[in-house]
Design a protein around this motif. Sequence first.
Motif, mmCIF file in Angstrom:
data_model
loop_
_atom_site.group_PDB
_atom_site.id
_atom_site.type_symbol
_atom_site.label_atom_id
_atom_site.label_comp_id
_atom_site.label_asym_id
_atom_site.label_seq_id
_atom_site.Cartn_x
_atom_site.Cartn_y
_atom_site.Cartn_z
ATOM 1 N N ASP A 149 -60.886 26.045 -35.301
ATOM 2 C CA ASP A 149 -60.806 27.292 -36.058
ATOM 3 C C ASP A 149 -62.001 28.196 -35.723
ATOM 4 O O ASP A 149 -62.578 28.839 -36.609
ATOM 5 C CB ASP A 149 -60.743 26.981 -37.570
ATOM 6 C CG ASP A 149 -60.206 28.176 -38.358
ATOM 7 O OD1 ASP A 149 -59.432 28.959 -37.809
ATOM 8 O OD2 ASP A 149 -60.606 28.320 -39.527
ATOM 9 N N ASP A 185 -52.705 23.509 -34.553
ATOM 10 C CA ASP A 185 -53.508 22.919 -35.629
ATOM 11 C C ASP A 185 -52.663 22.092 -36.599
ATOM 12 O O ASP A 185 -53.205 21.331 -37.397
ATOM 13 C CB ASP A 185 -54.254 24.021 -36.380
ATOM 14 C CG ASP A 185 -55.325 23.462 -37.305
ATOM 15 O OD1 ASP A 185 -56.115 22.630 -36.833
ATOM 16 O OD2 ASP A 185 -55.356 23.833 -38.490
ATOM 17 N N LYS A 207 -60.113 34.118 -32.537
ATOM 18 C CA LYS A 207 -60.827 32.891 -32.167
ATOM 19 C C LYS A 207 -60.171 32.266 -30.939
ATOM 20 O O LYS A 207 -58.948 32.201 -30.854
ATOM 21 C CB LYS A 207 -60.772 31.876 -33.318
ATOM 22 C CG LYS A 207 -61.420 32.376 -34.582
ATOM 23 C CD LYS A 207 -60.940 31.552 -35.757
ATOM 24 C CE LYS A 207 -61.203 32.282 -37.066
ATOM 25 N NZ LYS A 207 -60.235 31.887 -38.102
ATOM 26 N N VAL A 243 -58.629 29.581 -28.694
ATOM 27 C CA VAL A 243 -57.962 28.294 -28.905
ATOM 28 C C VAL A 243 -57.606 27.708 -27.544
ATOM 29 O O VAL A 243 -56.955 28.358 -26.733
ATOM 30 C CB VAL A 243 -56.677 28.452 -29.747
ATOM 31 C CG1 VAL A 243 -55.994 27.094 -29.945
ATOM 32 C CG2 VAL A 243 -56.983 29.072 -31.095
ATOM 33 N N ASP A 251 -56.059 35.204 -33.635
ATOM 34 C CA ASP A 251 -56.763 35.626 -34.848
ATOM 35 C C ASP A 251 -58.269 35.756 -34.571
ATOM 36 O O ASP A 251 -59.105 35.368 -35.390
ATOM 37 C CB ASP A 251 -56.487 34.616 -35.976
ATOM 38 C CG ASP A 251 -56.806 35.226 -37.348
ATOM 39 O OD1 ASP A 251 -56.700 36.445 -37.500
ATOM 40 O OD2 ASP A 251 -57.185 34.453 -38.247
ATOM 41 N N ASP A 270 -68.948 23.949 -41.651
ATOM 42 C CA ASP A 270 -67.971 25.033 -41.588
ATOM 43 C C ASP A 270 -68.532 26.216 -40.793
ATOM 44 O O ASP A 270 -68.331 27.382 -41.156
ATOM 45 C CB ASP A 270 -67.573 25.448 -43.014
ATOM 46 C CG ASP A 270 -66.267 26.233 -43.019
ATOM 47 O OD1 ASP A 270 -65.430 25.992 -42.140
ATOM 48 O OD2 ASP A 270 -66.091 27.102 -43.897
#
Lengths: 95, 95, 95, 95, 95, 95, 95
Positions: free
Chosen positions: F50, G87, G52, G54, G50, E50
Motif C-alpha cells: 500500500d 491485495d 502508489k 504496485v 491510487d 504504517d
Amino acid sequence: MKIRPLGDRVVIKRLEAEATTKSGIVLPGSAKEKPEIAQVVAVGPGGYVDGKEVKMELKADDKVFFSKYSGNEVKLDGEEYLIVKQDDILGIVED
Amino acid sequence: MKIRPLGDRVVIKRLEAEATTKSGIVLPGSAKEKPEIAQVVAVGPGGYVDGKEVKMELKADDKVFFSKYSGNEVKLDGEEYLIVKQDDILGIVED
Amino acid sequence: MKIRPLGDRVVIKRLEAEATTKSGIVLPGSAKEKPEIAQVVAVGPGGYVDGKEVKMELKADDKVFFSKYSGNEVKLDGEEYLIVKQDDILGIVED
Amino acid sequence: MKIRPLGDRVVIKRLEAEATTKSGIVLPGSAKEKPEIAQVVAVGPGGYVDGKEVKMELKADDKVFFSKYSGNEVKLDGEEYLIVKQDDILGIVED
Amino acid sequence: MKIRPLGDRVVIKRLEAEATTKSGIVLPGSAKEKPEIAQVVAVGPGGYVDGKEVKMELKADDKVFFSKYSGNEVKLDGEEYLIVKQDDILGIVED
Amino acid sequence: MKIRPLGDRVVIKRLEAEATTKSGIVLPGSAKEKPEIAQVVAVGPGGYVDGKEVKMELKADDKVFFSKYSGNEVKLDGEEYLIVKQDDILGIVED
Amino acid sequence: MKIRPLGDRVVIKRLEAEATTKSGIVLPGSAKEKPEIAQVVAVGPGGYVDGKEVKMELKADDKVFFSKYSGNEVKLDGEEYLIVKQDDILGIVED
C-alpha cells in the motif's frame, strides 16, 4: 450533443444483453439482468486527480467490465450513459 | 449580489427540465424529476485544497452533469444555487 | 471577551433572517429557518493543520455561506457563535 | 500527582458554569449544562504525531472552548479532567 | 513467560482500583469500575509503523492513563494484560 | 502443500488451548474459548505494501498473540490456518 | 474472448471443490461451500495505482487463497471469473 468527462472519468454505455436464455426462451425486459459489459464512449484527460497523477489506459470503443453500482447514470438525447472513474473499470474484453 | 466560491468549489444552477414527456403530456411540478444538468455560475480559484493542488477545469456558462446529492443548496435573492466541489462535476455537455 | 480561533478555524455569527414571508406574514421564532448566511467575526492564523499548509482566505466582516451542520456552537457573553473550519465556508457573498 | 500528556494532547479542566439562570432561579446539579469552557492544565510536547509535525499553540491557564464529546475523562485525586487532542480545542477566550 | 510487543505497541497492566468507596463501604467485584490507570509492562521498539516513524516515549513502570476500550486483552500465566498502541496512552501520571 | 503469504501477510496456526479448567473439569469442544496464542507458520516477504515499506519482524515458529477477528481463515490438507497482516500480530510470547 | 485486467487487478477462477465429504457422501450443489482456492487467469500490469507503485507478484496458473467477498464476479463465454485486486490475494499454494 456529447459528454466530455473530467479528470479520470470515463463515459460508458451498457451493451445490450442477449434477450434469449440458453433454452431459447425470449425474456421480457424486466427479467433481463442489466448487462455487465459496456463500451467506452469518451475518456477524460487524466492528470492530477485528488493529488495523484492518473494515466488513462482506456480509449473509445474499448469493451469493458465495470464495477456494479459504481458511477452515475446520466441521460443525454434520450440515451442512457454511465460516468465512472477509470478505477471502476475492472478489465478490457479482448477477442 | 453574487457568490464567490472558495477553493475548488463551483456555484451551479440547475437548468429547467422539459416539463413535457415523450407522449406529449405536460407534467405537474411534483412529477418532474430534478434536472440533472446545470449551468456553471461561478468558479473558485482552485489552488491548494486539503494539501493538494487543484487546477480548475471549468468556466462560467459551462453546461455540466453533476453528482446527485452532492453539494450544498443555497438561496440568494430568491434564486436557488448549488455549491459543489469541482470533483462532483462529472462532465461537460458539448454541442 | 472575544474568541481567538486556532489553526484553520473561523468564528462566524449567523445573520438574522428576515422574519417575514413573501406573503407578508410575520413568522414566530420557531417557524423561521435558521439563516444560511453568517458574518465572519474572527479568523484563525492558518499554517500547518493536520500536516497540510492552510492559507486563510477570509477576513473579519466577510458575509459567507457555510455548510449546514458543520462546526461547533459556542456562547460567549450571551451571544451565540459558530466555530467552523475554513473548509466549511462555501463562498463569500459579494455586492 | 499530576498528568503529563503525550504528543499533541492537552489536559483541561471544565470551568464551573454559573448555577443560576437569567431569571435568577438556582439550578440543581442535574439541570445544569456541562460548561463549555475549560482551563488548560497541562500541554503535551507536540512533535511528530501520526507522522505529522504538530506545534503546540496552547499554554497552561489558557481559557478555551473545546469540541463537545471529544477527549477522554480521567479522575486524579478526586478531580475530573479531560484529555483532548490540541485539534479539539476550538479557540482561546481572551479578555 | 513474557510478551514482547511489536512496533508501536505497549503492554500495560491495570492497577487495582481501591475497592472501598468514600463512605467506607467495601464493594464486591462486579460493582467496581475497571481502573483507569495502568502500569507499563513492556514497550515495543517503535520505528516505522504504517509508513510513519514512531518514537516510543514510554518506559516500563510508567503509570499511565489510557483510552478506554482501546487495545486487546490477553492472558498470560493467568494474568491479564492489555496490548495497546502508544497513541492510546493519554498521559503519564507523575508524583 | 504449503501457503506462501504475499506482502506483509503471515500464516499462523492457533495453538490448542488447555481443555481443562482450573478446577480440573474437562471442557467439551464447544465450551472452550478459541485460543489466543498462535504459532507462526510462514512469513511474507514484506516490501512495499500500500505504498509503504514494511519490514517483517516475525519468523517461523514464533509464538504470538494476535488481534481477535483479524485475518482470513483458510483450510489446507484438512488443517486450519489464519492469514493475517503482520500489523495484526500484537506481540511475541517469550520464555 | 479474454479479459485483460487493469492496474493491480487479477482475474481468477475458483477451483472446483471436492463434492464428496470425508464420510464419502456426495453433496448436492447447494450444500457445497464455495471453494476458497482459485487459479490465476490473468494479471494486470501493476504500475501506479491510487498514486502508489504496485509490483505484481502473481503469474498465470498460480493457485491462490483469496479474501472472501472481495472482488467482482463477471461472466464471459458462460464461464464465471472473479476480478480482484492483488491485495485481496492472501497467499500462493505451493506443492
